[in-house]
Design a protein around this motif. Sequence first.
Motif, mmCIF file in Angstrom:
data_model
loop_
_atom_site.group_PDB
_atom_site.id
_atom_site.type_symbol
_atom_site.label_atom_id
_atom_site.label_comp_id
_atom_site.label_asym_id
_atom_site.label_seq_id
_atom_site.Cartn_x
_atom_site.Cartn_y
_atom_site.Cartn_z
ATOM 1 N N LYS A 101 0.839 -1.204 0.000
ATOM 2 C CA LYS A 101 0.000 0.000 0.000
ATOM 3 C C LYS A 101 0.867 1.245 0.000
ATOM 4 C CE LYS A 101 -3.659 -2.176 2.691
ATOM 5 N NZ LYS A 101 -4.348 -2.184 3.990
ATOM 6 N N LEU A 102 0.442 2.233 -0.766
ATOM 7 C CA LEU A 102 1.070 3.546 -0.766
ATOM 8 C C LEU A 102 0.022 4.530 -0.289
ATOM 9 C CD1 LEU A 102 3.605 5.281 -1.682
ATOM 10 C CD2 LEU A 102 2.162 5.873 -3.624
ATOM 11 N N LEU A 103 0.272 5.130 0.868
ATOM 12 C CA LEU A 103 -0.661 6.096 1.446
ATOM 13 C C LEU A 103 -0.166 7.495 1.111
ATOM 14 C CD1 LEU A 103 -0.984 4.478 4.999
ATOM 15 C CD2 LEU A 103 -2.242 3.908 2.898
ATOM 16 N N ARG A 104 -1.074 8.342 0.662
ATOM 17 C CA ARG A 104 -0.729 9.725 0.343
ATOM 18 C C ARG A 104 -1.662 10.664 1.088
ATOM 19 N NH1 ARG A 104 0.315 10.161 -6.169
ATOM 20 N NH2 ARG A 104 0.754 7.974 -6.538
ATOM 21 N N GLU A 105 -1.113 11.785 1.481
ATOM 22 C CA GLU A 105 -1.939 12.826 2.090
ATOM 23 C C GLU A 105 -2.643 13.624 0.998
ATOM 24 O OE1 GLU A 105 -0.597 17.038 3.843
ATOM 25 O OE2 GLU A 105 0.994 15.758 3.147
ATOM 26 N N ARG A 106 -2.062 13.615 -0.203
ATOM 27 C CA ARG A 106 -2.625 14.362 -1.341
ATOM 28 C C ARG A 106 -2.366 13.540 -2.586
ATOM 29 N NH1 ARG A 106 -1.648 20.479 -3.120
ATOM 30 N NH2 ARG A 106 -1.964 20.225 -5.331
ATOM 31 N N GLY A 107 -3.399 13.300 -3.375
ATOM 32 C CA GLY A 107 -3.260 12.474 -4.559
ATOM 33 C C GLY A 107 -2.612 13.200 -5.715
ATOM 34 N N TYR A 108 -2.234 12.429 -6.739
ATOM 35 C CA TYR A 108 -1.630 12.976 -7.960
ATOM 36 C C TYR A 108 -2.669 13.748 -8.766
ATOM 37 C CZ TYR A 108 0.230 12.861 -12.746
ATOM 38 O OH TYR A 108 0.650 13.196 -14.003
ATOM 39 N N ALA A 109 -3.876 13.213 -8.833
ATOM 40 C CA ALA A 109 -4.884 13.791 -9.722
ATOM 41 C C ALA A 109 -6.016 14.486 -8.976
ATOM 42 C CB ALA A 109 -5.459 12.699 -10.622
ATOM 43 N N GLU A 110 -6.192 14.201 -7.713
ATOM 44 C CA GLU A 110 -7.215 14.859 -6.905
ATOM 45 C C GLU A 110 -6.585 15.244 -5.576
ATOM 46 O OE1 GLU A 110 -10.691 12.416 -6.528
ATOM 47 O OE2 GLU A 110 -11.089 12.404 -8.672
#
Length: 194
Positions: A101-110
Amino acid sequence: MDAMEFFRQSAGQWRSQRTTHHLPFRRAENGGSMITVETLPADDPRIIEICKMHNEDPAQSVGGSFVTWNGAMAWDKEGEDHKGETVFALIPDPDNPRNGKLLRERGYAEIVPVAGRFEMDDDDALNLITEYETMSVIERFWFATPDLRLRTSTVKRFGGFNTATFCAEARTAEPVPPPESNTAIAPLPALSGW
Protein backbone atom coordinates in the motif's frame (compact mmCIF):
# COMPACT_ATOMS: atom_id res chain seq x y z
CA MET A 1 15.72 -3.19 -4.63
CA ASP A 2 12.57 -2.55 -2.60
CA ALA A 3 10.32 0.52 -2.73
CA MET A 4 11.88 2.16 0.34
CA GLU A 5 15.33 1.90 -1.27
CA PHE A 6 13.86 3.52 -4.40
CA PHE A 7 12.56 6.39 -2.22
CA ARG A 8 16.02 6.75 -0.63
CA GLN A 9 17.65 6.96 -4.07
CA SER A 10 15.09 9.64 -5.01
CA ALA A 11 16.07 11.93 -2.14
CA GLY A 12 17.37 15.33 -3.21
CA GLN A 13 16.34 18.14 -5.52
CA TRP A 14 15.26 17.49 -9.10
CA ARG A 15 14.55 19.65 -12.16
CA SER A 16 11.66 18.04 -14.04
CA GLN A 17 10.85 18.63 -17.72
CA ARG A 18 7.35 17.41 -18.60
CA THR A 19 5.31 16.78 -21.73
CA THR A 20 1.62 16.06 -21.23
CA HIS A 21 -0.40 14.65 -24.13
CA HIS A 22 -4.08 15.60 -23.98
CA LEU A 23 -5.25 12.60 -26.00
CA PRO A 24 -8.79 13.61 -27.05
CA PHE A 25 -7.51 16.99 -28.28
CA ARG A 26 -4.43 15.52 -29.98
CA ARG A 27 -2.29 18.23 -28.45
CA ALA A 28 0.77 18.23 -26.20
CA GLU A 29 1.71 20.73 -23.49
CA ASN A 30 5.21 21.28 -22.12
CA GLY A 31 6.21 22.41 -18.66
CA GLY A 32 8.72 22.09 -15.90
CA SER A 33 9.08 22.07 -12.15
CA MET A 34 11.50 21.81 -9.27
CA ILE A 35 10.87 18.80 -7.00
CA THR A 36 12.42 18.17 -3.59
CA VAL A 37 12.25 14.69 -2.05
CA GLU A 38 13.07 14.04 1.62
CA THR A 39 13.25 10.44 2.86
CA LEU A 40 11.25 9.82 6.05
CA PRO A 41 11.94 6.96 8.49
CA ALA A 42 9.07 4.82 9.78
CA ASP A 43 9.05 6.61 13.16
CA ASP A 44 8.74 10.10 11.64
CA PRO A 45 5.63 11.83 13.04
CA ARG A 46 4.43 12.58 9.49
CA ILE A 47 4.48 8.88 8.58
CA ILE A 48 2.63 7.99 11.79
CA GLU A 49 0.03 10.70 11.11
CA ILE A 50 -0.63 9.60 7.51
CA CYS A 51 -1.03 5.96 8.63
CA LYS A 52 -3.56 7.00 11.27
CA MET A 53 -5.37 9.17 8.69
CA HIS A 54 -5.87 6.02 6.59
CA ASN A 55 -6.69 3.77 9.60
CA GLU A 56 -3.49 1.76 9.10
CA ASP A 57 -1.16 0.54 11.85
CA PRO A 58 1.94 2.81 11.79
CA ALA A 59 4.05 -0.13 12.98
CA GLN A 60 3.50 -1.77 9.56
CA SER A 61 5.08 1.15 7.66
CA VAL A 62 8.72 1.05 6.55
CA GLY A 63 8.88 4.84 6.02
CA GLY A 64 8.25 7.06 3.05
CA SER A 65 8.93 10.52 1.65
CA PHE A 66 7.99 14.17 1.95
CA VAL A 67 7.78 15.74 -1.53
CA THR A 68 7.41 19.40 -2.51
CA TRP A 69 7.08 20.80 -6.03
CA ASN A 70 6.82 24.15 -7.81
CA GLY A 71 6.29 24.37 -11.55
CA ALA A 72 4.48 25.77 -14.56
CA MET A 73 2.82 24.43 -17.72
CA ALA A 74 2.63 26.15 -21.13
CA TRP A 75 -1.16 26.58 -21.09
CA ASP A 76 -1.34 28.05 -17.57
CA LYS A 77 -3.60 31.03 -17.07
CA GLU A 78 -2.24 34.02 -15.16
CA GLY A 79 -2.08 33.23 -11.46
CA GLU A 80 -2.44 29.46 -12.01
CA ASP A 81 -0.27 27.63 -9.50
CA HIS A 82 1.43 24.24 -9.78
CA LYS A 83 3.01 23.94 -6.37
CA GLY A 84 2.32 21.81 -3.36
CA GLU A 85 3.55 19.14 -1.02
CA THR A 86 2.58 15.66 0.09
CA VAL A 87 3.65 12.81 2.34
CA PHE A 88 3.95 9.22 1.09
CA ALA A 89 3.95 6.24 3.47
CA LEU A 90 4.77 2.68 2.40
CA ILE A 91 3.17 -0.42 3.93
CA PRO A 92 4.64 -3.52 2.25
CA ASP A 93 2.65 -6.71 1.79
CA PRO A 94 3.70 -9.29 4.42
CA ASP A 95 4.48 -11.94 1.79
CA ASN A 96 6.21 -9.62 -0.75
CA PRO A 97 7.91 -6.40 0.40
CA ARG A 98 8.27 -5.23 -3.23
CA ASN A 99 4.49 -4.66 -3.35
CA GLY A 100 2.08 -3.01 -0.95
CA LYS A 101 0.00 0.00 0.00
CA LEU A 102 1.07 3.55 -0.77
CA LEU A 103 -0.66 6.10 1.45
CA ARG A 104 -0.73 9.73 0.34
CA GLU A 105 -1.94 12.83 2.09
CA ARG A 106 -2.63 14.36 -1.34
CA GLY A 107 -3.26 12.47 -4.56
CA TYR A 108 -1.63 12.98 -7.96
CA ALA A 109 -4.88 13.79 -9.72
CA GLU A 110 -7.22 14.86 -6.90
CA ILE A 111 -6.28 16.94 -3.87
CA VAL A 112 -7.59 14.50 -1.26
CA PRO A 113 -5.92 11.82 0.90
CA VAL A 114 -5.71 8.61 -1.11
CA ALA A 115 -4.45 5.05 -0.74
CA GLY A 116 -3.07 3.22 -3.75
CA ARG A 117 -0.75 0.32 -4.53
CA PHE A 118 2.96 0.24 -5.21
CA GLU A 119 4.73 -2.49 -7.16
CA MET A 120 8.41 -2.88 -7.98
CA ASP A 121 8.71 -4.55 -11.39
CA ASP A 122 11.46 -6.80 -12.75
CA ASP A 123 13.41 -3.73 -13.94
CA ASP A 124 13.35 -2.20 -10.40
CA ALA A 125 10.96 0.50 -11.59
CA LEU A 126 8.40 1.77 -9.08
CA ASN A 127 4.81 1.52 -10.31
CA LEU A 128 2.02 3.37 -8.49
CA ILE A 129 -1.61 2.49 -9.14
CA THR A 130 -4.30 4.75 -7.71
CA GLU A 131 -8.06 4.56 -8.15
CA TYR A 132 -10.05 7.71 -7.45
CA GLU A 133 -13.80 8.23 -7.59
CA THR A 134 -13.58 9.88 -11.01
CA MET A 135 -10.38 8.45 -12.52
CA SER A 136 -7.63 5.85 -12.54
CA VAL A 137 -3.92 6.82 -12.49
CA ILE A 138 -0.89 4.65 -13.25
CA GLU A 139 2.58 6.12 -12.68
CA ARG A 140 5.94 4.48 -13.41
CA PHE A 141 9.29 5.81 -12.11
CA TRP A 142 12.74 4.48 -12.99
CA PHE A 143 16.38 5.56 -12.97
CA ALA A 144 18.25 5.85 -16.27
CA THR A 145 21.33 6.85 -14.20
CA PRO A 146 21.64 7.69 -10.49
CA ASP A 147 21.01 11.38 -11.33
CA LEU A 148 18.39 10.97 -14.08
CA ARG A 149 14.96 9.69 -13.12
CA LEU A 150 12.23 9.11 -15.70
CA ARG A 151 8.50 9.06 -15.08
CA THR A 152 5.37 8.29 -17.05
CA SER A 153 1.77 8.66 -15.97
CA THR A 154 -1.56 7.92 -17.56
CA VAL A 155 -4.79 9.41 -16.26
CA LYS A 156 -8.00 7.73 -17.38
CA ARG A 157 -11.01 9.81 -16.42
CA PHE A 158 -14.30 7.97 -16.18
CA GLY A 159 -16.57 9.56 -18.78
CA GLY A 160 -14.03 12.28 -19.58
CA PHE A 161 -10.73 12.95 -21.32
CA ASN A 162 -7.45 11.08 -20.84
CA THR A 163 -3.86 12.29 -20.57
CA ALA A 164 -0.44 10.68 -20.84
CA THR A 165 2.66 12.37 -19.41
CA PHE A 166 6.41 11.82 -19.73
CA CYS A 167 8.90 13.50 -17.38
CA ALA A 168 12.70 13.56 -17.37
CA GLU A 169 14.00 14.57 -13.94
CA ALA A 170 17.65 15.55 -13.42
CA ARG A 171 19.11 15.73 -9.92
CA THR A 172 20.36 19.23 -9.11
CA ALA A 173 21.26 18.74 -5.43
CA GLU A 174 22.12 15.82 -3.20
CA PRO A 175 19.84 14.86 -0.32
CA VAL A 176 20.28 16.57 3.02
CA PRO A 177 21.27 14.08 5.76
CA PRO A 178 18.37 13.33 8.13
CA PRO A 179 18.47 14.91 11.59
CA GLU A 180 19.79 12.80 14.45
CA SER A 181 16.36 12.81 16.07
CA ASN A 182 12.78 13.43 15.00
CA THR A 183 11.95 15.51 18.06
CA ALA A 184 12.27 18.80 16.17
CA ILE A 185 9.72 17.79 13.52
CA ALA A 186 6.13 18.76 14.20
CA PRO A 187 3.40 16.32 13.15
CA LEU A 188 1.07 17.19 10.30
CA PRO A 189 -2.06 19.08 11.23
CA ALA A 190 -5.34 17.22 10.84
CA LEU A 191 -6.44 17.43 7.21
CA SER A 192 -9.97 17.95 5.93
CA GLY A 193 -9.44 16.97 2.42
CA TRP A 194 0.48 14.87 -5.29
